[in-house]
Design a protein around this motif. Structure first.
Motif, PDB file in Angstrom:
ATOM      1  N   UNK A  64    -106.235 -19.282 -78.298  1.00 16.47           N
ATOM      2  CA  UNK A  64    -105.905 -18.896 -76.884  1.00 16.47           C
ATOM      3  C   UNK A  64    -104.671 -18.193 -76.917  1.00 16.47           C
ATOM      4  N   UNK A  65    -103.949 -18.011 -78.025  1.00 13.46           N
ATOM      5  CA  UNK A  65    -102.841 -17.415 -77.842  1.00 13.46           C
ATOM      6  C   UNK A  65    -103.067 -15.783 -78.598  1.00 13.46           C
ATOM      7  N   UNK A  66    -102.890 -14.997 -77.689  1.00 14.56           N
ATOM      8  CA  UNK A  66    -103.050 -13.312 -78.349  1.00 14.56           C
ATOM      9  C   UNK A  66    -101.691 -13.202 -78.777  1.00 14.56           C
ATOM     10  N   UNK A  67    -101.824 -12.516 -80.255  1.00 14.36           N
ATOM     11  CA  UNK A  67    -100.564 -12.144 -80.899  1.00 14.36           C
ATOM     12  C   UNK A  67    -100.739 -10.514 -81.177  1.00 14.36           C
ATOM     13  N   UNK A  68     -99.675  -9.998 -81.280  1.00 21.08           N
ATOM     14  CA  UNK A  68     -99.632  -8.611 -81.785  1.00 21.08           C
ATOM     15  C   UNK A  68     -98.947  -8.497 -83.205  1.00 21.08           C
ATOM     16  N   UNK A  69     -99.242  -7.537 -83.804  1.00 16.57           N
ATOM     17  CA  UNK A  69     -98.687  -7.173 -85.217  1.00 16.57           C
ATOM     18  C   UNK A  69     -97.453  -6.549 -84.889  1.00 16.57           C
ATOM     19  N   UNK A  70     -96.219  -6.946 -85.637  1.00 16.19           N
ATOM     20  CA  UNK A  70     -94.879  -6.245 -85.663  1.00 16.19           C
ATOM     21  C   UNK A  70     -94.822  -5.696 -87.164  1.00 16.19           C
ATOM     22  N   UNK A  71     -94.980  -4.715 -87.568  1.00 12.89           N
ATOM     23  CA  UNK A  71     -94.774  -3.912 -88.750  1.00 12.89           C
ATOM     24  C   UNK A  71     -93.576  -3.105 -89.118  1.00 12.89           C
ATOM     25  N   UNK A  72     -93.460  -2.329 -89.874  1.00 14.21           N
ATOM     26  CA  UNK A  72     -92.361  -1.476 -90.219  1.00 14.21           C
ATOM     27  C   UNK A  72     -91.275  -2.373 -90.929  1.00 14.21           C
ATOM     28  N   UNK A  83     -86.898 -15.636 -84.155  1.00  8.96           N
ATOM     29  CA  UNK A  83     -85.337 -15.349 -84.326  1.00  8.96           C
ATOM     30  C   UNK A  83     -85.061 -14.289 -83.295  1.00  8.96           C
ATOM     31  N   UNK A  84     -83.556 -14.098 -83.190  1.00 11.35           N
ATOM     32  CA  UNK A  84     -83.017 -13.175 -82.166  1.00 11.35           C
ATOM     33  C   UNK A  84     -83.687 -11.793 -82.496  1.00 11.35           C
ATOM     34  N   UNK A  85     -83.466 -11.393 -83.967  1.00  8.96           N
ATOM     35  CA  UNK A  85     -83.968 -10.289 -84.356  1.00  8.96           C
ATOM     36  C   UNK A  85     -85.451 -10.088 -84.231  1.00  8.96           C
ATOM     37  N   UNK A  86     -86.300 -11.126 -84.430  1.00  8.92           N
ATOM     38  CA  UNK A  86     -87.855 -10.746 -84.360  1.00  8.92           C
ATOM     39  C   UNK A  86     -88.118 -10.539 -82.980  1.00  8.92           C
ATOM     40  N   UNK A  87     -87.384 -11.338 -81.934  1.00  6.82           N
ATOM     41  CA  UNK A  87     -87.613 -11.052 -80.560  1.00  6.82           C
ATOM     42  C   UNK A  87     -86.989  -9.750 -80.030  1.00  6.82           C
ATOM     43  N   UNK A  88     -86.200  -9.170 -80.621  1.00  9.98           N
ATOM     44  CA  UNK A  88     -85.328  -8.118 -80.234  1.00  9.98           C
ATOM     45  C   UNK A  88     -86.113  -6.649 -80.795  1.00  9.98           C
ATOM     46  N   UNK A  89     -86.690  -6.824 -81.939  1.00  8.12           N
ATOM     47  CA  UNK A  89     -87.486  -5.795 -82.590  1.00  8.12           C
ATOM     48  C   UNK A  89     -88.601  -5.659 -81.632  1.00  8.12           C
ATOM     49  N   UNK A  90     -89.389  -6.698 -81.751  1.00  9.50           N
ATOM     50  CA  UNK A  90     -90.622  -6.497 -80.619  1.00  9.50           C
ATOM     51  C   UNK A  90     -90.364  -5.866 -79.474  1.00  9.50           C
ATOM     52  N   UNK A  91     -89.363  -6.318 -78.892  1.00 10.72           N
ATOM     53  CA  UNK A  91     -89.252  -5.665 -77.595  1.00 10.72           C
ATOM     54  C   UNK A  91     -88.582  -4.405 -77.524  1.00 10.72           C
ATOM     55  N   UNK A  92     -87.742  -3.751 -78.511  1.00  7.65           N
ATOM     56  CA  UNK A  92     -86.764  -2.569 -78.094  1.00  7.65           C
ATOM     57  C   UNK A  92     -87.007  -1.732 -79.276  1.00  7.65           C
ATOM     58  N   UNK A 151     -88.432   1.281 -81.563  1.00  5.71           N
ATOM     59  CA  UNK A 151     -89.594   2.423 -81.483  1.00  5.71           C
ATOM     60  C   UNK A 151     -90.587   2.389 -82.549  1.00  5.71           C
ATOM     61  N   UNK A 152     -91.743   1.641 -82.472  1.00  3.01           N
ATOM     62  CA  UNK A 152     -92.762   1.665 -83.491  1.00  3.01           C
ATOM     63  C   UNK A 152     -93.039   2.986 -84.093  1.00  3.01           C
ATOM     64  N   UNK A 153     -92.990   3.916 -83.442  1.00  3.72           N
ATOM     65  CA  UNK A 153     -93.319   5.319 -84.110  1.00  3.72           C
ATOM     66  C   UNK A 153     -92.247   5.731 -84.854  1.00  3.72           C
ATOM     67  N   UNK A 154     -91.099   5.173 -85.010  1.00  2.00           N
ATOM     68  CA  UNK A 154     -89.816   5.761 -85.600  1.00  2.00           C
ATOM     69  C   UNK A 154     -89.991   5.247 -87.167  1.00  2.00           C
TER      70      UNK A 154
END
Length: 360
Positions: free
Chosen positions: A28-36, A169-178, A180-183
């Motif tokens: 029931x929890x939708x997840x998104x991938x965080x790559x790079x 983690x703070x870094x995981x949260x921060x990366x997903x939020x801010x 720039x994926x295209x970078x």
């Protein structure tokens, strides 16, 4: 069949049912991938993560938390329910009925898709443990006697459990939020978690505007009584570069940051419906006692999946039986000093909240 064998079989069935309940909750929890993986941090020093991971597309909802309570809190040994969820005018309208040992939980239908609030950091940790193992006391967070003993490395936990869920983690949260994926792996970040360097507006009619909106306080609540918080993903054109919604506004979100190194204060990011737009910015971080529960605090989950985890789910009965026999304690209650607050936090923001409860 010998009685010993029957008892073992029944125990296995019970634990398998708990495991399957957690499996249903995961679905029931939708997840998104965080790559790079290996991306550089920004000028504040945050955001670098050396591995790929997933994070909740949305904040954990009152409906999802109700399912958790229904699965594990018939007695509510660990104080996972806060009565203000129901009784406060700002609560997420989860109601508890019955008596200890047979508590049942329900949520008002028009709140089920809004973020849960009045949850402590420990509540969030136990929720993610349940998603991982079907047990609130084991998973990424090991509790013994109701006390947190250790936090597992997220990557190693993924290999151990097939898919491990945890507070970011703070870094995981921060990366997903801010970030720039295209970078790619470059240290390029936006100032706000809406893929923008401009402070968000508050326009909910996003079919007629280009996005960059959030639910925060500005000369009054954007959504007044009785809801205050939007349904998750309401601002459908205001997602982060990785596709998350509401990492700015709605509710503050817990992260794993141990501010003073002794577990006494855990990180919060993202601002809330009760705080100004400045709290949504990447430069803004606060913290609070991990037992603190408030109208403006919720969370989202992260995970590190392991290839082949589906095979582990197929063998869930065996795994569940192993959990049953290895468990030696249900743990104790919420950490001493737990407080609950039903007051409205002032819209004036503070860069660090370290209060241990109401009145301090």
């Amino acid at each position: 069949m010998p009685q010993t064998a029957i008892r073992r079989l029944l125990c296995g069935v019970v634990v398998l049912c708990v495991t399957l309940g957690a499996n249903a909750a995961r679905a029931d929890i939708v997840m998104v991938n965080v790559g790079n993986a290996g991306n550089a941090a920004d000028s504040t020093g945050y955001g670098s993560v050396g591995y790929n991971y997933q994070i909740g597309k949305y904040e954990v909802t009152a409906g999802q938390y109700t399912a958790f309570l229904s699965a594990v809190a018939a007695t509510d040994t660990y104080g996972l329910y806060n009565i203000d969820m129901w009784s406060s005018s700002y609560g997420c309208k989860i109601e508890r009925s019955g008596s200890s040992g047979s508590y049942t939980y329900s949520v008002a239908s028009d709140y089920a898709s809004r973020p849960v609030n009045y949850v402590s950091w420990y509540d969030a940790a136990r929720y993610t443990n349940w998603l991982t193992t079907g047990n609130t006391e084991s998973g990424v967070y090991t509790f013994s006697g109701g006390t947190l003993q250790s936090i597992a490395d997220h990557q190693l936990a993924g290999a151990t459990y097939g898919t491990a869920y945890f507070i970011p983690t703070e870094n995981e949260w921060y990366k997903a939020a801010y970030h720039d994926k295209s970078a790619g792996t470059a240290g390029t970040y936006f100032d706000y978690p809406t893929s923008s360097d401009t402070a968000p507006g508050r326009d909910m009619t996003e079919d007629t505007n280009p996005g960059n909106n959030a639910n925060y306080y500005a000369s009054g609540y954007w959504i007044g009584s009785p809801y205050y918080r939007t349904t998750v993903g309401e601002f459908e054109l205001s997602d982060s570069p990785y596709g998350t919604f509401d990492q700015g506004g709605n509710v503050w979100e817990w992260n794993e940051a141990d501010i003073f190194g002794d577990g006494s204060s855990r990180g919060l990011r993202g601002g809330s419906f009760a705080h100004g737009s400045v709290t949504l910015a990447s430069s803004y971080r606060v913290s609070s006692d991990p037992t603190f529960e408030d109208i403006s605090i919720g969370f989202r989950v992260s995970s590190v999946p392991e290839p082949g985890s589906i095979a582990l789910l197929v063998s869930g009965g065996v795994v569940g039986l192993t959990w049953w026999w290895r468990r030696t304690s249900h743990g104790g209650r919420r950490s001493p000093g737990t407080t609950r607050s039903s007051g409205v936090p002032t819209p004036a923001v503070r860069r660090r909240r370290t209060r241990r409860g109401r009145g301090e």
